[in-house]
Design a protein around this motif. Structure first.
Motif, PDB file in Angstrom:
ATOM      1  N   PRO A 106      39.497 -25.216  38.612  1.00 43.06           N
ATOM      2  CA  PRO A 106      39.934 -24.356  37.502  1.00 43.06           C
ATOM      3  C   PRO A 106      38.900 -23.242  37.266  1.00 43.06           C
ATOM      4  CG  PRO A 106      38.999 -26.379  36.648  1.00 43.06           C
ATOM      5  CD  PRO A 106      39.001 -26.509  38.146  1.00 43.06           C
ATOM      6  N   LEU A 107      39.082 -22.109  37.920  1.00 38.82           N
ATOM      7  CA  LEU A 107      38.137 -20.999  37.832  1.00 38.82           C
ATOM      8  C   LEU A 107      38.564 -19.999  36.772  1.00 38.82           C
ATOM      9  CD1 LEU A 107      37.632 -20.376  41.649  1.00 38.82           C
ATOM     10  CD2 LEU A 107      36.157 -21.683  40.105  1.00 38.82           C
ATOM     11  N   GLU A 108      37.620 -19.535  35.997  1.00 37.79           N
ATOM     12  CA  GLU A 108      37.878 -18.524  34.979  1.00 37.79           C
ATOM     13  C   GLU A 108      37.834 -17.139  35.637  1.00 37.79           C
ATOM     14  OE1 GLU A 108      38.255 -18.737  31.522  1.00 37.79           O
ATOM     15  OE2 GLU A 108      38.466 -20.902  31.741  1.00 37.79           O
ATOM     16  N   PRO A 109      38.819 -16.290  35.400  1.00 38.96           N
ATOM     17  CA  PRO A 109      38.750 -14.934  35.970  1.00 38.96           C
ATOM     18  C   PRO A 109      37.684 -14.115  35.240  1.00 38.96           C
ATOM     19  CG  PRO A 109      40.667 -15.159  34.567  1.00 38.96           C
ATOM     20  CD  PRO A 109      40.034 -16.522  34.655  1.00 38.96           C
ATOM     21  N   ASP A 110      37.076 -13.188  35.990  1.00 41.12           N
ATOM     22  CA  ASP A 110      36.105 -12.306  35.338  1.00 41.12           C
ATOM     23  C   ASP A 110      36.853 -11.108  34.756  1.00 41.12           C
ATOM     24  OD1 ASP A 110      36.735 -10.872  37.579  1.00 41.12           O
ATOM     25  OD2 ASP A 110      34.712 -10.735  38.340  1.00 41.12           O
ATOM     26  N   HIS A 111      36.126 -10.172  34.232  1.00 39.77           N
ATOM     27  CA  HIS A 111      36.737  -8.999  33.632  1.00 39.77           C
ATOM     28  C   HIS A 111      36.357  -7.766  34.452  1.00 39.77           C
ATOM     29  CE1 HIS A 111      32.771  -7.835  32.148  1.00 39.77           C
ATOM     30  NE2 HIS A 111      32.603  -9.116  31.896  1.00 39.77           N
ATOM     31  N   PRO A 112      37.199  -6.742  34.445  1.00 38.42           N
ATOM     32  CA  PRO A 112      36.858  -5.521  35.171  1.00 38.42           C
ATOM     33  C   PRO A 112      35.650  -4.838  34.534  1.00 38.42           C
ATOM     34  CG  PRO A 112      39.140  -5.464  34.388  1.00 38.42           C
ATOM     35  CD  PRO A 112      38.486  -6.671  33.799  1.00 38.42           C
ATOM     36  N   VAL A 113      34.866  -4.159  35.349  1.00 39.66           N
ATOM     37  CA  VAL A 113      33.741  -3.395  34.815  1.00 39.66           C
ATOM     38  C   VAL A 113      34.164  -1.939  34.704  1.00 39.66           C
ATOM     39  CG1 VAL A 113      31.918  -4.891  35.683  1.00 39.66           C
ATOM     40  CG2 VAL A 113      32.736  -3.045  37.104  1.00 39.66           C
ATOM     41  N   ALA A 114      33.484  -1.227  33.842  1.00 38.20           N
ATOM     42  CA  ALA A 114      33.763   0.196  33.700  1.00 38.20           C
ATOM     43  C   ALA A 114      33.356   0.908  34.980  1.00 38.20           C
ATOM     44  CB  ALA A 114      32.993   0.759  32.516  1.00 38.20           C
ATOM     45  N   ASN A 115      34.142   1.869  35.398  1.00 35.07           N
ATOM     46  CA  ASN A 115      33.821   2.634  36.595  1.00 35.07           C
ATOM     47  C   ASN A 115      32.650   3.548  36.291  1.00 35.07           C
ATOM     48  OD1 ASN A 115      33.799   4.494  38.779  1.00 35.07           O
ATOM     49  ND2 ASN A 115      35.879   3.845  39.246  1.00 35.07           N
ATOM     50  N   LYS A 116      31.562   3.364  37.012  1.00 30.76           N
ATOM     51  CA  LYS A 116      30.357   4.148  36.778  1.00 30.76           C
ATOM     52  C   LYS A 116      30.168   5.248  37.811  1.00 30.76           C
ATOM     53  CE  LYS A 116      27.982   0.346  34.538  1.00 30.76           C
ATOM     54  NZ  LYS A 116      26.849  -0.572  34.581  1.00 30.76           N
ATOM     55  N   CYS A 117      31.197   5.541  38.586  1.00 28.68           N
ATOM     56  CA  CYS A 117      31.082   6.620  39.569  1.00 28.68           C
ATOM     57  C   CYS A 117      30.881   7.959  38.852  1.00 28.68           C
ATOM     58  CB  CYS A 117      32.313   6.681  40.457  1.00 28.68           C
ATOM     59  SG  CYS A 117      32.501   5.261  41.567  1.00 28.68           S
ATOM     60  N   GLY A 118      31.525   8.095  37.694  1.00 30.34           N
ATOM     61  CA  GLY A 118      31.352   9.311  36.907  1.00 30.34           C
ATOM     62  C   GLY A 118      31.528  10.583  37.712  1.00 30.34           C
ATOM     63  N   LYS A 119      30.535  11.461  37.644  1.00 26.61           N
ATOM     64  CA  LYS A 119      30.593  12.739  38.353  1.00 26.61           C
ATOM     65  C   LYS A 119      29.999  12.664  39.755  1.00 26.61           C
ATOM     66  CE  LYS A 119      30.571  15.457  34.141  1.00 26.61           C
ATOM     67  NZ  LYS A 119      29.925  16.489  33.348  1.00 26.61           N
ATOM     68  N   CYS A 120      29.554  11.476  40.175  1.00 31.07           N
ATOM     69  CA  CYS A 120      28.963  11.310  41.504  1.00 31.07           C
ATOM     70  C   CYS A 120      29.991  11.656  42.579  1.00 31.07           C
ATOM     71  CB  CYS A 120      28.482   9.872  41.702  1.00 31.07           C
ATOM     72  SG  CYS A 120      27.748   9.570  43.320  1.00 31.07           S
ATOM     73  N   THR A 121      29.581  12.409  43.561  1.00 32.32           N
ATOM     74  CA  THR A 121      30.453  12.770  44.684  1.00 32.32           C
ATOM     75  C   THR A 121      29.775  12.471  46.023  1.00 32.32           C
ATOM     76  OG1 THR A 121      29.667  15.060  44.684  1.00 32.32           O
ATOM     77  CG2 THR A 121      31.648  14.579  43.370  1.00 32.32           C
ATOM     78  N   ALA A 122      28.799  11.560  46.017  1.00 30.70           N
ATOM     79  CA  ALA A 122      28.041  11.271  47.236  1.00 30.70           C
ATOM     80  C   ALA A 122      28.951  10.850  48.389  1.00 30.70           C
ATOM     81  CB  ALA A 122      26.990  10.197  46.971  1.00 30.70           C
ATOM     82  N   CYS A 123      29.907   9.956  48.133  1.00 31.70           N
ATOM     83  CA  CYS A 123      30.786   9.491  49.210  1.00 31.70           C
ATOM     84  C   CYS A 123      31.694  10.624  49.696  1.00 31.70           C
ATOM     85  CB  CYS A 123      31.600   8.281  48.774  1.00 31.70           C
ATOM     86  SG  CYS A 123      32.691   8.529  47.361  1.00 31.70           S
ATOM     87  N   LYS A 124      32.216  11.394  48.783  1.00 31.62           N
ATOM     88  CA  LYS A 124      33.076  12.527  49.141  1.00 31.62           C
ATOM     89  C   LYS A 124      32.293  13.551  49.957  1.00 31.62           C
ATOM     90  CE  LYS A 124      35.858  16.188  46.990  1.00 31.62           C
ATOM     91  NZ  LYS A 124      35.194  17.383  47.428  1.00 31.62           N
ATOM     92  N   ASP A 125      31.091  13.867  49.526  1.00 27.31           N
ATOM     93  CA  ASP A 125      30.270  14.860  50.218  1.00 27.31           C
ATOM     94  C   ASP A 125      29.862  14.393  51.615  1.00 27.31           C
ATOM     95  OD1 ASP A 125      30.482  16.309  47.858  1.00 27.31           O
ATOM     96  OD2 ASP A 125      28.475  15.763  47.158  1.00 27.31           O
TER      97      ASP A 125
END
Length: 111
Positions: free
Chosen positions: A37-56
């Motif tokens: 019987p595992l308890e599900p966790d909760h989603p975290v806030a997306n902290k990518c914000g204005k970062c574009t490192a992966c896109k760049d």
């Protein structure tokens, strides 16, 4: 590894990769079958914000730099055809059919 992901949270980054709050996109998933019987966790806030490192860093331009929204299709954030074509080109030219630049530059999980 002591259940690294236990009670930790993950999110989907602009690269469309699963990003863990401690190790970033540098993780591998496994499946464990259990009737515990595992308890599900909760989603975290997306902290990518204005970062574009992966896109760049995305040489073929497959990553569009859009924050994850479960209501949108993947095509709003990522063009898999551009990525696949780049992989094919790299395999043909160099014998290596992968890239990983988006994972390497992601600031999540870097020490």
């Amino acid at each position: 590894m002591d259940l690294l992901l236990e009670k930790e949270c993950s999110l989907i980054g602009k690269s469309c990769c699963l990003i863990h709050e401690k190790v970033g996109p540098r993780l591998r998933l496994v499946t464990i079958l259990t009737d515990a019987p595992l308890e599900p966790d909760h989603p975290v806030a997306n902290k990518c914000g204005k970062c574009t490192a992966c896109k760049d860093a995305c040489i073929p331009g497959a990553i569009k730099g859009v924050l994850f929204d479960p209501e949108q299709g993947i095509g709003q954030r990522f063009n898999p055809k551009l990525c696949e074509d780049y992989f094919d080109e790299m395999k043909e030219r160099h014998g290596i059919g992968h890239c990983g630049k988006c994972l390497a530059v992601c600031p999540w999980g870097k020490r």
